[in-house]
Write an enzyme that holds these catalytic residues in place. Sequence first.
Site, PDB file in Angstrom:
ATOM      1  CD  GLU A 160      -2.747   1.345   2.755  1.00 10.27           C
ATOM      2  OE1 GLU A 160      -2.493   0.695   3.471  1.00 10.27           O
ATOM      3  OE2 GLU A 160      -3.702   2.200   2.454  1.00 10.27           O
ATOM      4  CE  LYS A 202      -5.963  -0.267   1.654  1.00 12.00           C
ATOM      5  NZ  LYS A 202      -6.593  -1.036   2.987  1.00 12.00           N
TER       6      LYS A 202
END
Length: 332
Positions: free
Chosen positions: A178, A220
């Site tokens: 992420e 992500k």
Amino acid sequence: MHDLQHIARSLVVSGKGILAADESDASADEKRLKNHGIATGPLMRRQFRDLLLATPGVEEYLTGVILYKETLTQKASDGTPFPELLLKRGIMPGIKVDEGLEPLADSPEESITKGLLGLHERLQEYRTTYGTTFTKWRAAITIDGDRLPSAGAIVENAKRLALYACEVQKAGMVPILEPEVLLQGTHSRLRARAVIEQMMRVLFDTLNEQCADLNGIIIKTSMALSGSESGRMDTPKEVALDTVGALMETVPAEVAGIVFLSGGQTPEQATQNLAAITKLAREKNAPWPLTFSYARALQEDALTVWAGKEENLLAAREAFLARLASVAASVR
Ligand code: 13P
């Protein structure tokens, strides 16, 4: 590696997604409970997680939940440990394995993510003791005009994300990478898009130099959005064009899936923007499946209704399920 691909693919399926309930103890207290006028501490954090995870019917919309380590050891109100409660309902328990942010040495307005030290041992414990099958590592990228992010912030965060991914795959779990491009700032949506593209390019160059198998990773990402102090509100169509555009330019087709964070959007914005992204990605035949991995946009309605009071629990669970259903409908 085949197993990893299978796990990764089963986390990102049409009409379902991942709940991020992995706020650190301090973030859960300060940014969730206190913000809603709710008392803090481990007992209230347990109730907060119980409100979300023990809601009947969440399995219809969730493939996985990302947990924080405290929650691995806590129990639902019926005495079932949280990871077991999820597994029983066919939801995979995942774990945030980074240890938060610290200032970047050469550019202290920016951050680097900690947590590589001792990672191998922590992964073994999470997998064998709690049955986690996937993990998350968050880097935070700050935009300030054309000045930030610095090249150093991008390169160093990419390096750590790649080292993390390799270590997690070696431990037999799926890494979610992420690199969050933060919403804060006066920047334009196009600048956010350019930074997402820059981050992804460097990240995939670095992953290719390391051992990570792209078939067994999930990305992500933030959506391409105008900064929160830009005074501009993007339409879902604009967000979709720049978000899908950025990802199609930079994310290799082998990647098992892409999930979105909500990043400070209201629950309604996060729902509508995701619906537009899903539609456009389909029209453009995007090679990877897409879904949500929201924290705030899924939790906000429930926390507001709950307000920390037992008598509001049922209504709060209804609000949670309703938001979950509408976000899940946006990726169907
Ligand atoms: P938000 O959806 O609140 O941005 O959180 C997602 C997340 O996992 C941040 O690390």
